[in-house]
Structure formats: C-alpha cells, structure tokens
Motif scaffolding. Structure first.
Motif, PDB file in Angstrom:
ATOM      1  N   ASN A 116      -5.556  19.361 -14.616  1.00 35.21           N
ATOM      2  CA  ASN A 116      -6.375  18.990 -13.454  1.00 35.21           C
ATOM      3  C   ASN A 116      -5.711  17.888 -12.642  1.00 35.21           C
ATOM      4  N   THR A 117      -5.086  16.948 -13.311  1.00 36.35           N
ATOM      5  CA  THR A 117      -4.380  15.870 -12.619  1.00 36.35           C
ATOM      6  C   THR A 117      -3.235  16.436 -11.789  1.00 36.35           C
ATOM      7  N   ASN A 118      -2.477  17.368 -12.361  1.00 36.45           N
ATOM      8  CA  ASN A 118      -1.368  17.991 -11.630  1.00 36.45           C
ATOM      9  C   ASN A 118      -1.884  18.736 -10.407  1.00 36.45           C
ATOM     10  N   ILE A 119      -2.966  19.464 -10.553  1.00 32.81           N
ATOM     11  CA  ILE A 119      -3.545  20.212  -9.424  1.00 32.81           C
ATOM     12  C   ILE A 119      -4.016  19.244  -8.346  1.00 32.81           C
ATOM     13  N   ASN A 120      -4.681  18.165  -8.750  1.00 27.53           N
ATOM     14  CA  ASN A 120      -5.143  17.179  -7.771  1.00 27.53           C
ATOM     15  C   ASN A 120      -3.979  16.521  -7.050  1.00 27.53           C
ATOM     16  N   ASN A 121      -2.893  16.232  -7.764  1.00 22.42           N
ATOM     17  CA  ASN A 121      -1.714  15.639  -7.123  1.00 22.42           C
ATOM     18  C   ASN A 121      -1.110  16.591  -6.101  1.00 22.42           C
ATOM     19  N   ILE A 122      -1.055  17.862  -6.424  1.00 20.85           N
ATOM     20  CA  ILE A 122      -0.528  18.865  -5.487  1.00 20.85           C
ATOM     21  C   ILE A 122      -1.426  18.945  -4.258  1.00 20.85           C
ATOM     22  N   LEU A 123      -2.741  18.978  -4.466  1.00 20.42           N
ATOM     23  CA  LEU A 123      -3.675  19.041  -3.340  1.00 20.42           C
ATOM     24  C   LEU A 123      -3.576  17.785  -2.481  1.00 20.42           C
ATOM     25  N   ASP A 124      -3.460  16.624  -3.128  1.00 14.57           N
ATOM     26  CA  ASP A 124      -3.325  15.375  -2.379  1.00 14.57           C
ATOM     27  C   ASP A 124      -2.069  15.401  -1.516  1.00 14.57           C
ATOM     28  N   LYS A 125      -0.968  15.870  -2.070  1.00 14.44           N
ATOM     29  CA  LYS A 125       0.293  15.927  -1.321  1.00 14.44           C
ATOM     30  C   LYS A 125       0.178  16.905  -0.154  1.00 14.44           C
ATOM     31  N   GLU A 126      -0.478  18.038  -0.367  1.00 14.54           N
ATOM     32  CA  GLU A 126      -0.666  19.004   0.722  1.00 14.54           C
ATOM     33  C   GLU A 126      -1.537  18.408   1.821  1.00 14.54           C
ATOM     34  N   GLN A 127      -2.576  17.673   1.439  1.00 13.07           N
ATOM     35  CA  GLN A 127      -3.431  17.022   2.431  1.00 13.07           C
ATOM     36  C   GLN A 127      -2.642  15.975   3.205  1.00 13.07           C
TER      37      GLN A 127
ATOM     38  N   CYS B 291       0.143  14.276   8.285  1.00 11.90           N
ATOM     39  CA  CYS B 291       1.388  13.964   8.998  1.00 11.90           C
ATOM     40  C   CYS B 291       1.627  14.923  10.158  1.00 11.90           C
ATOM     41  N   ILE B 292       1.337  16.195   9.931  1.00 11.86           N
ATOM     42  CA  ILE B 292       1.466  17.183  11.013  1.00 11.86           C
ATOM     43  C   ILE B 292       0.537  16.804  12.159  1.00 11.86           C
ATOM     44  N   ASN B 293      -0.681  16.379  11.824  1.00 13.44           N
ATOM     45  CA  ASN B 293      -1.645  15.964  12.850  1.00 13.44           C
ATOM     46  C   ASN B 293      -1.157  14.753  13.638  1.00 13.44           C
TER      47      ASN B 293
ATOM     48  N   ILE C 211       5.204  13.103   4.182  1.00  9.08           N
ATOM     49  CA  ILE C 211       3.974  12.553   3.623  1.00  9.08           C
ATOM     50  C   ILE C 211       3.789  11.090   4.020  1.00  9.08           C
ATOM     51  N   TYR C 212       4.783  10.541   4.729  1.00  9.02           N
ATOM     52  CA  TYR C 212       4.723   9.164   5.223  1.00  9.02           C
ATOM     53  C   TYR C 212       5.225   9.101   6.658  1.00  9.02           C
ATOM     54  N   VAL C 213       4.772   8.066   7.381  1.00  7.66           N
ATOM     55  CA  VAL C 213       5.280   7.820   8.730  1.00  7.66           C
ATOM     56  C   VAL C 213       5.523   6.332   8.930  1.00  7.66           C
ATOM     57  N   GLY C 214       6.389   6.045   9.864  1.00  8.85           N
ATOM     58  CA  GLY C 214       6.635   4.688  10.314  1.00  8.85           C
ATOM     59  C   GLY C 214       6.803   4.710  11.821  1.00  8.85           C
ATOM     60  N   SER C 215       6.972   3.538  12.381  1.00 10.88           N
ATOM     61  CA  SER C 215       7.216   3.417  13.820  1.00 10.88           C
ATOM     62  C   SER C 215       8.664   3.017  14.048  1.00 10.88           C
ATOM     63  N   LYS C 216       9.220   3.503  15.142  1.00  6.01           N
ATOM     64  CA  LYS C 216      10.569   3.085  15.532  1.00  6.01           C
ATOM     65  C   LYS C 216      10.636   1.572  15.713  1.00  6.01           C
ATOM     66  N   ASN C 217       9.481   0.961  16.017  1.00  2.34           N
ATOM     67  CA  ASN C 217       9.424  -0.460  16.354  1.00  2.34           C
ATOM     68  C   ASN C 217       9.064  -1.355  15.174  1.00  2.34           C
ATOM     69  N   SER C 218       9.139  -0.828  13.963  1.00  3.94           N
ATOM     70  CA  SER C 218       8.729  -1.593  12.792  1.00  3.94           C
ATOM     71  C   SER C 218       9.610  -1.242  11.597  1.00  3.94           C
ATOM     72  N   ASP C 219       9.575  -2.097  10.574  1.00  4.88           N
ATOM     73  CA  ASP C 219      10.301  -1.793   9.342  1.00  4.88           C
ATOM     74  C   ASP C 219       9.334  -1.386   8.226  1.00  4.88           C
ATOM     75  N   LYS C 220       8.095  -1.024   8.582  1.00  2.00           N
ATOM     76  CA  LYS C 220       7.075  -0.625   7.626  1.00  2.00           C
ATOM     77  C   LYS C 220       6.881   0.897   7.665  1.00  2.00           C
ATOM     78  N   TYR C 221       6.299   1.439   6.593  1.00  4.83           N
ATOM     79  CA  TYR C 221       5.878   2.834   6.598  1.00  4.83           C
ATOM     80  C   TYR C 221       4.586   2.984   5.820  1.00  4.83           C
ATOM     81  N   TYR C 222       3.863   4.065   6.110  1.00  2.00           N
ATOM     82  CA  TYR C 222       2.503   4.245   5.618  1.00  2.00           C
ATOM     83  C   TYR C 222       2.252   5.691   5.219  1.00  2.00           C
ATOM     84  N   GLU C 223       1.244   5.900   4.365  1.00  4.27           N
ATOM     85  CA  GLU C 223       0.738   7.251   4.148  1.00  4.27           C
ATOM     86  C   GLU C 223       0.138   7.716   5.462  1.00  4.27           C
ATOM     87  N   CYS C 224       0.245   8.993   5.741  1.00  2.06           N
ATOM     88  CA  CYS C 224      -0.222   9.519   7.025  1.00  2.06           C
ATOM     89  C   CYS C 224      -1.732   9.407   7.213  1.00  2.06           C
TER      90      CYS C 224
END
Length: 76
Positions: free
Chosen positions: A3-14, A19-21, A31-44
């Motif tokens: 169940n943990t593996n399935i949830n991890n797969i679903l979380d990654k797909e979400q 990110c597509i949005n 699965i992550y994004v950052g800005s050209k104007n920053s040195d940080k990155y975040y979950e989408c």
C-alpha cells in the motif's frame, strides 16, 4: 509494504500533474519547479511554486536534477 508503494506512485503521478498545470512539459516527468530568479525549488503542489510566473518556471524531474542546478529545496 504494498500500500505504501502504491501511495508513493500515486503521489508522484499527482505531483507530475501539478507540474504540468504550472507549465512543465509532460514529457519532462517533472515533480519539482524553481524560478529562474531564485536558487530555491519546490514541490509543484506548494503554494510558493504556484506564485512563480510561467515565463520563469524551471522544471526538475528529481532532487538530484535540482541540486545539480545549485538549488536548495524549500518545504511548503
């Protein structure tokens, strides 16, 4: 466990959908994004990620990709 593996797969797909949005190409598998104007990155799904202007979005498929681009992960 299974169940943990399935949830991890679903979380990654979400995360990929989030990110597509935000403007990442589907084929980038991001699965992550950052800005050209920053040195940080975040979950989408993070509110900070949603504030990045589309023209400034940089997409990452993994922590390793973002770190290789000299970025620091920030939680929500």
């Amino acid at each position: 466990d299974n169940n943990t593996n399935i949830n991890n797969i679903l979380d990654k797909e979400q995360m990929k959908i989030e990110c597509i949005n935000l403007g990442c190409p589907a084929e980038s598998e991001s699965i992550y994004v950052g800005s050209k104007n920053s040195d940080k990155y975040y979950e989408c799904s993070c509110g900070y990620a949603k504030n990045i202007l589309p023209e400034n979005i940089i997409c990452f498929a993994s922590d390793e990709d973002a770190i290789a681009d000299r970025r620091e992960r920030v939680g929500c």
